[in-house]
Design an enzyme around this catalytic site. Structure first.
Site, PDB file in Angstrom:
ATOM      1  N   GLU A 176      26.444  -9.224 -37.301  1.00 32.48           N
ATOM      2  CA  GLU A 176      25.124  -9.852 -37.385  1.00 32.48           C
ATOM      3  C   GLU A 176      24.416  -9.387 -38.670  1.00 32.48           C
ATOM      4  O   GLU A 176      24.584  -8.263 -39.108  1.00 32.48           O
ATOM      5  CB  GLU A 176      24.315  -9.444 -36.158  1.00 32.48           C
ATOM      6  CG  GLU A 176      22.859  -9.890 -36.156  1.00 32.48           C
ATOM      7  CD  GLU A 176      22.065  -9.266 -35.011  1.00 32.48           C
ATOM      8  OE1 GLU A 176      21.000  -9.799 -34.673  1.00 32.48           O
ATOM      9  OE2 GLU A 176      22.529  -8.234 -34.459  1.00 32.48           O
ATOM     10  N   LYS A 222      20.313 -17.395 -33.241  1.00 37.91           N
ATOM     11  CA  LYS A 222      20.195 -16.482 -32.104  1.00 37.91           C
ATOM     12  C   LYS A 222      19.115 -16.971 -31.134  1.00 37.91           C
ATOM     13  O   LYS A 222      17.957 -17.152 -31.513  1.00 37.91           O
ATOM     14  CB  LYS A 222      19.847 -15.088 -32.616  1.00 37.91           C
ATOM     15  CG  LYS A 222      19.845 -13.983 -31.571  1.00 37.91           C
ATOM     16  CD  LYS A 222      19.535 -12.646 -32.270  1.00 37.91           C
ATOM     17  CE  LYS A 222      19.593 -11.471 -31.327  1.00 37.91           C
ATOM     18  NZ  LYS A 222      19.289 -10.201 -32.045  1.00 37.91           N
ATOM     19  N   CYS A 265      24.510 -10.589 -30.627  1.00 38.87           N
ATOM     20  CA  CYS A 265      23.965  -9.312 -30.187  1.00 38.87           C
ATOM     21  C   CYS A 265      23.224  -9.402 -28.847  1.00 38.87           C
ATOM     22  O   CYS A 265      23.850  -9.446 -27.795  1.00 38.87           O
ATOM     23  CB  CYS A 265      23.064  -8.759 -31.285  1.00 38.87           C
ATOM     24  SG  CYS A 265      22.782  -6.964 -31.184  1.00 38.87           S
TER      25      CYS A 265
END
Length: 489
Positions: A41, A107, A141
């Site tokens: 990321e 995300k 994540c």
């Protein structure tokens, strides 16, 4: 397919230094025969909230990765920060060696505990992509703590990519959640974390490969380095041998429901039957022999378009779109119209990819025509190439239809004619679309298309059907029609 997981020590907010290091890693991955190289990321900045320094308006990082992908002949996955106005987006992109962008994911769950939600807006769409016939979905994540999104993507993919900046103090959460996502969705998980101290946090890495059974096949901890994994997609066989996904239920307003009990599906179905036309049902049923008559409700097309506009505004419409396969032909038609209304390319093409395996007739195939594709033809082209190689009749037919609709005018090259001529199929509905395509090509690009008939490049049936359709067309000149008739075999 060999996949390289590149566990890097990210120099804090030093994009240039990190990209120089990444270039060496990409070269190393390519030299080892990797098809796909994956970074963590926010690959070249670290997990920084200093968006004044990290945000990009002109996709500088993406352009540099595209160049490296082309130079070294490898697909690359990387994270970067996109300027989205008042806030930014935490993005992860996959670019391929031909210069195409395979996937761009934002995300969905900003990490509010660290203040990410103050600087970043969450994404709205689950994103899937195909590489060499394997389907992947990306999550980033903190998304890992929210299994619902993985569950929604699971039926469409064989593997999840999870790039992260996950700190060592919660490493056991990382390892446990990764295995859980693999087991509950019966999919592979490729996780790519960073290593070392960055932004005041220590990262132990723990990048790993996990199979659908939850077995950790590879793991790299407490060091920089690279995992190489030869990926053989056996997910379909695993799911067939232990078919748990078919038993899933939805929890809606605290009540467990199967897909058949999904409330919006019942509402849509009741609405469709309210507009049923029995005479039209009989007429329509005769036109689509691949669909059982009992599966046809008989709703006229203008009404379906109207209902698509109405239901397309609903926040819960995804519950209908995600519940496949549909029971009725008319539900498939409505689904096609809903997709065609899409206003964002990536989410629209992802919806098409999810739906195509369930399309079982020419009418639904041909009704699906997203307007947004016209604005993004070069992004669409890699998907068309993948669809053309499918073993599904209506996926191939749809691909030829998209070439006919979007690539016979200003973006035309003879290579597109070669793509259609190269389709080897005896399926009636594929050959019929190919004939339609070449007849349209003769109307729009006569000089380029004509040699395919003169040189007998098409099978006899498609060759003659192309001539028939061309002769019936008002766009073909009389003298051209006369010559085409002479080419019939």
């Amino acid at each position: 397919m060999k996949i390289a997981l590149i566990q890097t020590q990210i120099a804090w907010e030093d994009k240039e230094k990190n990209i120089r290091s990444a270039q060496n890693a990409i070269l190393n991955a390519a030299d080892h025969g990797a098809r796909l190289a994956l970074f963590p990321e926010m690959s070249f900045t670290g997990f920084s909230m200093n968006t004044d320094k990290t945000a990009e308006k002109k996709r500088e990082t993406a352009e540099r990765m595209l160049e490296l992908a082309k130079r070294y002949g490898i697909a690359i996955g990387f994270g970067w920060v996109r300027d989205a106005g008042k806030k930014c987006e935490n993005c992860y992109s996959i670019v391929d060696k031909d210069g195409s962008v395979l996937s761009e994911y934002v995300k969905i769950h900003p990490f509010s505990y660290s203040g990410e939600d103050q600087k970043f807006v969450g994404g709205k769409n689950i994103v899937t992509f195909e590489l060499d016939g394997v389907s992947f979905s990306t999550f980033i994540c903190y998304d890992l703590r929210f299994p619902e999104a993985f569950r929604m993507a699971a039926k469409d993919v064989s593997a999840f990519l999870v790039p992260a900046n996950w700190p060592a103090k919660r490493a056991e959460h990382w390892k446990t959640l990764l295995r859980a996502r693999a087991v509950e969705n019966q999919a592979y998980v490729f996780s790519i974390n960073c290593y070392g101290t960055s932004g005041g946090q220590y990262y132990s890495g723990d990048s790993c490969v996990i199979n659908p059974n939850g077995d950790v096949l590879e793991c790299l901890s407490d060091q920089e380095g690279m995992i190489f994994f030869d990926f053989c997609d056996d997910v379909r066989e695993y799911r067939k041998s232990f078919p748990t996904l078919r038993d899933r239920v939805f929890l809606i307003e605290g009540e467990a429901r199967t897909e058949k009990e999904n409330p919006i599906i019942n509402e849509i179905r009741e609405c469709l039957f309210r507009f049923q036309d029995e005479k039209y049902k009989d007429f329509q049923g005769k036109l689509i022999p691949t669909v059982e008559m009992d599966a046809v409700i008989g709703v006229r097309t203008p009404k379906l378009r109207e209902l698509a506009k109405q239901f397309g505004k609903r926040e819960d419409i995804h519950l209908f779109l995600d519940c496949l396969p549909h029971k009725y032909f008319d539900e498939n038609q409505l689904h096609a119209f809903l997709i065609s209304q899409g206003k964002e390319f990536q989410s629209c093409v992802d919806a098409v990819c999810r739906f195509l395996p369930y399309v079982d007739n020419w009418a639904t195939c041909d009704q699906m025509s997203p307007k947004i594709f016209k604005k993004h033809r070069q992004l669409l082209l890699p998907y068309i190439k993948d669809w053309l190689s499918s073993d599904r009749t209506y996926t191939v037919r749809f691909a030829i239809g998209m070439l006919m609709q979007h690539f016979l005018d200003e973006d035309f090259t003879p290579a597109y004619l070669e793509m259609v001529a190269g389709v080897d199929s005896q399926e009636y509905y594929i050959r019929m679309m190919a004939a339609w395509y070449f007849a349209t090509a003769l109307a729009k690009q006569y000089d380029a298309a004509l040699p395919f008939l003169e040189q007998k490049r098409l099978d006899v049936w498609t060759h003659n059907k192309t001539i028939q359709k061309s002769v019936e067309s008002r766009r073909i000149l009389p003298e051209q029609k006369a010559y085409l008739r002479s080419l019939k075999v």
